[in-house]
Design an enzyme around this catalytic site. Structure first.
Site, PDB file in Angstrom:
ATOM      1  N   GLU A  80      -7.045  -7.697 100.539  1.00  0.00           N
ATOM      2  CA  GLU A  80      -6.267  -6.549 100.097  1.00  0.00           C
ATOM      3  C   GLU A  80      -6.291  -5.368 101.068  1.00  0.00           C
ATOM      4  O   GLU A  80      -5.605  -4.369 100.827  1.00  0.00           O
ATOM      5  CB  GLU A  80      -6.737  -6.118  98.727  1.00  0.00           C
ATOM      6  CG  GLU A  80      -8.138  -5.613  98.716  1.00  0.00           C
ATOM      7  CD  GLU A  80      -8.663  -5.445  97.303  1.00  0.00           C
ATOM      8  OE1 GLU A  80      -8.100  -6.032  96.377  1.00  0.00           O
ATOM      9  OE2 GLU A  80      -9.627  -4.718  97.144  1.00  0.00           O
ATOM     10  N   GLN A  97      -6.693 -16.136  87.142  1.00  0.00           N
ATOM     11  CA  GLN A  97      -7.525 -15.953  88.337  1.00  0.00           C
ATOM     12  C   GLN A  97      -9.018 -16.013  87.986  1.00  0.00           C
ATOM     13  O   GLN A  97      -9.856 -15.961  88.869  1.00  0.00           O
ATOM     14  CB  GLN A  97      -7.222 -14.592  88.970  1.00  0.00           C
ATOM     15  CG  GLN A  97      -5.801 -14.439  89.448  1.00  0.00           C
ATOM     16  CD  GLN A  97      -5.473 -13.043  89.927  1.00  0.00           C
ATOM     17  OE1 GLN A  97      -4.492 -12.470  89.494  1.00  0.00           O
ATOM     18  NE2 GLN A  97      -6.263 -12.469  90.817  1.00  0.00           N
ATOM     19  N   ARG A 146      -4.267  -5.970  93.892  1.00  0.00           N
ATOM     20  CA  ARG A 146      -4.647  -6.001  95.304  1.00  0.00           C
ATOM     21  C   ARG A 146      -5.142  -4.646  95.793  1.00  0.00           C
ATOM     22  O   ARG A 146      -4.753  -4.155  96.832  1.00  0.00           O
ATOM     23  CB  ARG A 146      -3.454  -6.447  96.144  1.00  0.00           C
ATOM     24  CG  ARG A 146      -3.635  -7.892  96.580  1.00  0.00           C
ATOM     25  CD  ARG A 146      -2.829  -8.227  97.768  1.00  0.00           C
ATOM     26  NE  ARG A 146      -3.464  -9.372  98.426  1.00  0.00           N
ATOM     27  CZ  ARG A 146      -2.886 -10.041  99.401  1.00  0.00           C
ATOM     28  NH1 ARG A 146      -1.715  -9.710  99.825  1.00  0.00           N
ATOM     29  NH2 ARG A 146      -3.512 -11.046  99.961  1.00  0.00           N
ATOM     30  N   CYS A 147      -5.971  -4.002  95.009  1.00  0.00           N
ATOM     31  CA  CYS A 147      -6.388  -2.666  95.411  1.00  0.00           C
ATOM     32  C   CYS A 147      -7.829  -2.449  95.014  1.00  0.00           C
ATOM     33  O   CYS A 147      -8.266  -1.320  94.851  1.00  0.00           O
ATOM     34  CB  CYS A 147      -5.515  -1.607  94.787  1.00  0.00           C
ATOM     35  SG  CYS A 147      -5.714  -1.503  93.018  1.00  0.00           S
TER      36      CYS A 147
END
Ligand code: CDP
Length: 790
Positions: free
Chosen positions: A743, A223, A373-374
Site C-alpha cells: 500500500e 481477506q 490500502r491505507c
C-alpha cells in the site's frame, strides 16, 4: 560432493521469479466464488432501501412469491426469530443484518429473495413491495454532533448522541506551547473524501449448510477467513453453529484492498437462509450494489496545523479529525487505536511535539471505515503532513526538496521515537529523496518550470516523502474482536523433499504463492517450484488474521522464515547423525549441510528430509514439519520518495501527469518483479483519489454517483508511465529484514500529485485544493484567483 544450486536457481529471495499463480490466471482457470456450483444450489438477491433513513411500514411479498422459481423471501422479522438479525462488526460495533423496522442508509439490505435461478431471484426482487415512511437523514458529520440531531443508533441502550469515539495521541500542552512561540504557523482545513475500493470482483458467497452433519461450509470473498469463521460462530453459535462446525473457504479473489475484510449482511443472510432451507445459497453482489452498499473508506475532515521557524525547521504539528463512519463502523480496527494508524502523521520529519485528536460520528451514510490500502488511515495522515510540508515551504520561500532534506530524521537516529508514540524501525530518507531527484532530474525541471512560468504556462513539481506503518500486530497493541494480531505458517515437507506450506493470510492478487515459496526456498534450500503454497481454507491453514494493510510480509512472511529455521535446526541434527559428526562441526550452504573443512562430506536437504522419515536419530520425532505463529515485536516502517511532474492547461484546468518517479524502501525485497507490480497498481490507485474518485451524497442521502458511469475510476489511459526504483534499509527486527510494500504507493502517491498541481497553480496565490483535484476545481480556483481577469 553434491553440487548445490544457487539461491537464484532455486528461486530464493531477491529474484524476479515468475508468479506461480499466473499460469491459472492467464489461462482463465482461476477459481472464484461465482464459479462455485453446488447440487441444488439456490440464488439470493437483495431488496435494498431507496431511502437513507426511513421507517418500514410494510413488506408485501405476495407478487414476488408468484414469480416462477421464487422459493421464499426472508425479512428482518424472520431472522429475529432466530436472533440472527444483528451481527458484530470487526470494529466491535454492531450492524443490522436485516432491519425489523428502520433503514439507516440508502442501499441497505431490506429483505432477501431466494429462488432457483439468479434471474428468478432478480425478478422476485423487483416484485417485492416495501412501504416506507421517509425521515430526514443526517448526512453532515458536523451536524451529526449537534445536540438537536436525531440519535441514529437507538438500538444502543442509553445512547444519547451520534458520537462513536474520541481518541488522542501526543502531548497537547507541549504542542500548544510550541505553536504559541513559533515564527510560522500553517493551518489548513482538509477533507479526504469517501471513496470505494472498486475491486474487479464484487463481494459474494455460497453458504452451504449440511443439515445431516450440522456443518456449514462458507465459500466467500474474504481477506480474513479465520476471523470470519470466528464472527460466524459468534453470530450463529446459539443455533448450534459453533466454530468446529464451520469451514470458511476463500477461493481466488479478484482484488480486495481492504474491502473484503468486513462481514457484510449478505453473507449472514445467505448463511441464515441455507440454515433454514437446508440448501446451498449463492449471493453475488452486482457492480452497483457493491459501489453503493459496502467497501467504503475515508471521509475524514481534518484541521491540520504545522508550526516552524522562518529558516524552515518544522517544530510541531497538530491535527483535529472528524471521521464520518456512516451508520456503523464496519472496518477491521486495531482496538487500541480507534483512529487506526493516523498517528503516523508526524511523517518522516525530526521534531518532538505533536498532538492529534479525533472524533468519529454516525451519519446516514452506508457503513464506512474500511482500511482501503491505507494501513488504517495512513493515507489520510500522509496527505495531511505532506500537504502541510509543501505549504510551509511555499510560505517561507524555500524549495520543498531542500526543506524536506533539512527536516528528515537522520539515518543514524533510528530507532526513532515519534512524538505520537511509534518507534520507527529503520530508514534512510535522504537517500530516497536524493535518488528520486537524480532520476527525475530535479534541478533541470525547476529551471524549466521557471522558464514556463515566465511564459504564463502552468507546470508543477510535487514531492511526497512519506513514512508508512505496516504489519499489525504486535499483539500487545492490536487485536480484532479480542483476537491477537499474530500470523502463522505451517510447513510440511514430504519424504521426497517436496513441501506444502499453509498460511493464515489470503492473497487477493499479491502473489503469495510465489513469494512465500521463495522465503522457504531461501531458508531451507528446497526449490520454490517444489513448494506448494495454500491459503484461504480454515480447515487446513493455521489460524491467522488475514491479508490487508500490507501485513502479510511483516507477519506471515516472518512466520515462514521462522518455521523454516525450526526445520533447519532439525535438519542440522539429522545431518550430524548421518555424517557422524557433532552439530557444531556443520556449516549450511543453500540446500545442504557440510562438514567444516571437508565440504565433500555433506547431506542435501532432500537426503536429510528422507532420513527424517526413514532413518532419523533415536528419540527424535519422525517427519519434517513445523508451524510458527509469529507475533511481531514492532511494526515495520517502509518509506518512499515520490516526485510528480504535471502540466496544466490554463484554459480548461486539464491536468497531465508528465512524469512520476517512485523510489520505495520496503527493506529486503523477496521478489523485485512482484514489488514493482505492487507499486504500479498502487500508484494507479493513488491517481484515483488524487484526481478522480469521490462518492457524493445529496442532503437526502441519495448517492449521486453510484455507478461506474459516473464514479470515475482511472484506467490505463489515465495512468502515466511509472518510473520506479528502490533504496533498502532492512527492518532490524524482521527475520528476513523485509517491510511491507503493497500500500505504500497508494499512501504516498496522492500528496505528490496534489503538491505538483498546487505547485503549478501557486503563481496565482492558490495554496490548497482538496482531493480529488479535478479540472473543474482547478479552473474554478484559477478563476477565483483572477487568472482569467483581463
Ligand atoms: O499483505 P499484502 O500481501 O497485501 O502486502 P505485502 O506484505 O506488502 O506484500 C505484497 C507482495 O509483495 C507479496 O507478494 C510480498 O511477498 C511482496 N513483497 C516482496 O516481495 N518484498 C517485500 N519486501 C515486501 C513485499
Amino acid at each position: 560432493m553434491t553440487q548445490c544450486k544457487t539461491s537464484k536457481e532455486i528461486g530464493g529471495m531477491g529474484h524476479s521469479l515468475k508468479r506461480k499463480e499466473d499460469a491459472r490466471f492467464i489461462q482463465g482457470k482461476g477459481h472464484y466464488v461465482d464459479d462455485i456450483k453446488l447440487p441444488g444450489m439456490l440464488y439470493m438477491d437483495i431488496v435494498r432501501s431507496p431511502y437513507a433513513y426511513a421507517k418500514i411500514k410494510s413488506i408485501n411479498i405476495e407478487e414476488a412469491m408468484k414469480v416462477p422459481g421464487v422459493i421464499t423471501v426472508v425479512t428482518g422479522k424472520d431472522l429475529e426469530k432466530y436472533k440472527l438479525h444483528w451481527m458484530p462488526t470487526l470494529m466491535s460495533d454492531t450492524q443490522m443484518v436485516l432491519p425489523t423496522d428502520t433503514v439507516m442508509y440508502q442501499a441497505q439490505e431490506v429483505c432477501a429473495v431466494i429462488a432457483t435461478s439468479k434471474y428468478a431471484a432478480r425478478d422476485g426482487r423487483e416484485a417485492v413491495k416495501v412501504e416506507y415512511e421517509p425521515m430526514k437523514p443526517v448526512m453532515d458529520p458536523f451536524k451529526s454532533l449537534d445536540p438537536a440531531a436525531p440519535v441514529l443508533r437507538t438500538d444502543k441502550p442509553g445512547k444519547k448522541d451520534n458520537h462513536i469515539w474520541h481518541w488522542q495521541a501526543g502531548d497537547k500542552e507541549k504542542t500548544a506551547q510550541v505553536f504559541a512561540n513559533a515564527d510560522v504557523v500553517i493551518k489548513q482545513q482538509m477533507h479526504i473524501p469517501r471513496i470505494h475500493v472498486v475491486s474487479i470482483e464484487t463481494c459474494g458467497c455460497v453458504a452451504d449448510y449440511d443439515k445431516v452433519n450440522h456443518h456449514l461450509t462458507m465459500y466467500m470473498t474474504t481477506q480474513a477467513p479465520h476471523a470470519i469463521r470466528t464472527v460466524i460462530a459468534l453470530v450463529a453459535g446459539h443455533v448450534g453453529l459453533s466454530e468446529e462446525r464451520i469451514r470458511v473457504v476463500s477461493p481466488d479473489i479478484g482484488g480486495g484492498f481492504g474491502g473484503k475484510v468486513p462481514v457484510y449482511p449478505g453473507y449472514v443472510i445467505a448463511i441464515a437462509v441455507s440454515f433454514l432451507v437446508g440448501k446451498p445459497v449463492k449471493w453475488i453482489e452486482d457492480r452497483s450494489e457493491n459501489l453503493q452498499a459496502d467497501s467504503f473508506a475515508r471521509d475524514y475532515h481534518i484541521t491540520a496545523e504545522l508550526a516552524g521557524t522562518k529558516e524552515g525547521k518544522i517544530l510541531a504539528t497538530r491535527f483535529k479529525v472528524l471521521a464520518d463512519h456512516g451508520y456503523t463502523d464496519a472496518a477491521a480496527n486495531p482496538s487500541k487505536f480507534p483512529l487506526g494508524l493516523f498517528s503516523i502523521c508526524t511523517g518522516s520529519y525530526d521534531y518532538n511535539a505533536a498532538f492529534v485528536e479525533a472524533d468519529a460520528v454516525y451519519t446516514n451514510k452506508p457503513p464506512g471505515g474500511v482500511a482501503y490500502r491505507c494501513s488504517f488511515r495512513v493515507t489520510e495522515a500522509v496527505q495531511a503532513i505532506e500537504r502541510l510540508t509543501d505549504m510551509f515551504a511555499k510560505k517561507i520561500g524555500k524549495d520543498p526538496a531542500e526543506l524536506r532534506m533539512q527536516n528528515f530524521i537522520k539515518k543514524e537516529d533510528f530507532p526513532w521515537h515519534s512524538p505520537t508514540g511509534w518507534i520507527y524501525d529503520s530508514g534512510n530518507y535522504q537517500a530516497g529523496l536524493q535518488k528520486a531527484m537524480d532520476v527525475v532530474g530535479y534541478a533541470a525541471l525547476r529551471k524549466e518550470q521557471a522558464e514556463k512560468q515566465a511564459r504564463g504556462e502552468l507546470m508543477g513539481i510535487g514531492i511526497s516523502t512519506f513514512t508508512e506503518i505496516v504489519g499489525a500486530g504486535p499483539s500487545k497493541d492490536f487485536d480484532i474482536l479480542g483476537i491477537k494480531m499474530f500470523d502463522s505458517a505451517e510447513i510440511r515437507v514430504h519424504p521426497t523433499g517436496k513441501a506444502i506450506a499453509r498460511f493464515g493470510t489470503k492473497s487477493q492478487g499479491q502473489g503469495h504463492e510465489t513469494t512465500y515459496a521463495q522465503i522457504i526456498a531461501e531458508e531451507l534450500g528446497i526449490p520454490a517450484e517444489n513448494i506448494q503454497v495454500e491459503e484461504g481454507d480454515t480447515d487446513t491453514a493455521p489460524y491467522g488474521l488475514g491479508t490487508y494493510a500490507s501485513r502479510s510480509t511483516p507477519t506471515a512472511g516472518a512466520a515462514a522464515a521462522v518455521a523454516s529455521r525450526k526445520l533447519r535446526d532439525k535438519a542440522r541434527k539429522i545431518a550430524a547423525y548421518l555424517l557422524e559428526v557433532s552439530e557444531n562441526d556443520l556449516e549450511w550452504e543453500t540446500g545442504k549441510f557440510f562438514v567444516k573443512g571437508a565440504p565433500e562430506k555433506s547431506k542435501t536437504i532432500q537426503e536429510i528430509v528422507f532420513a527424517a522419515y526413514t532413518n532419523h536419530p533415536q528419540g527424535m520425532e519422525a517427519g519434517f514439519e513445523a508451524t510458527h505463529y509469529y507475533d511481531p515485536p514492532n511494526l515495520t516502517f517502509p518509506s518512499g520518495a515520490y516526485i510528480c511532474v504535471v502540466d496544466i492547461d490554463k484554459e480548461t484546468g486539464a491536468i497531465h501527469i508528465r512524469r512520476f518517479v517512485a523510489i520505495d524502501d520496503c527493506g529486503n525485497i523477496i521478489n523485485p518483479m512482484i514489488v514493482q507490480g505492487q507499486v504500479h497498481g498502487g500508484l494507479t490507485q493513488a491517481v484515483a483519489p488524487a484526481m478522480y474518485e469521490e462518492l457524493i451524497y445529496d442532503g437526502e442521502g441519495n448517492i449521486l454517483n453510484g455507478t461506474l458511469m459516473d464514479y470515475l475510476v482511472p484506467t490505463a489511459v489515465e495512468s502515466p508511465k511509472w518510473e520506479t526504483g528502490h533504496t533498502c534499509t532492512p527492518s532490524p527486527h524482521h527475520p528476513i529484514g523485509a517491510k511491507g510494500v503493497g500500500e505504500s504507493p497508494t499512501v504516498g502517491g496522492p500528496p505528490a500529485i496534489a503538491n505538483a498541481i498546487i505547485d503549478a497553480l501557486s503563481p496565482f496565490g492558490i495554496t490548497h485544493i482538496d482531493i480529488p483535484i479535478t479540472p473543474y476545481k482547478v479552473w474554478k480556483a484559477l478563476k477565483e484567483h483572477g487568472a482569467y481577469d483581463k
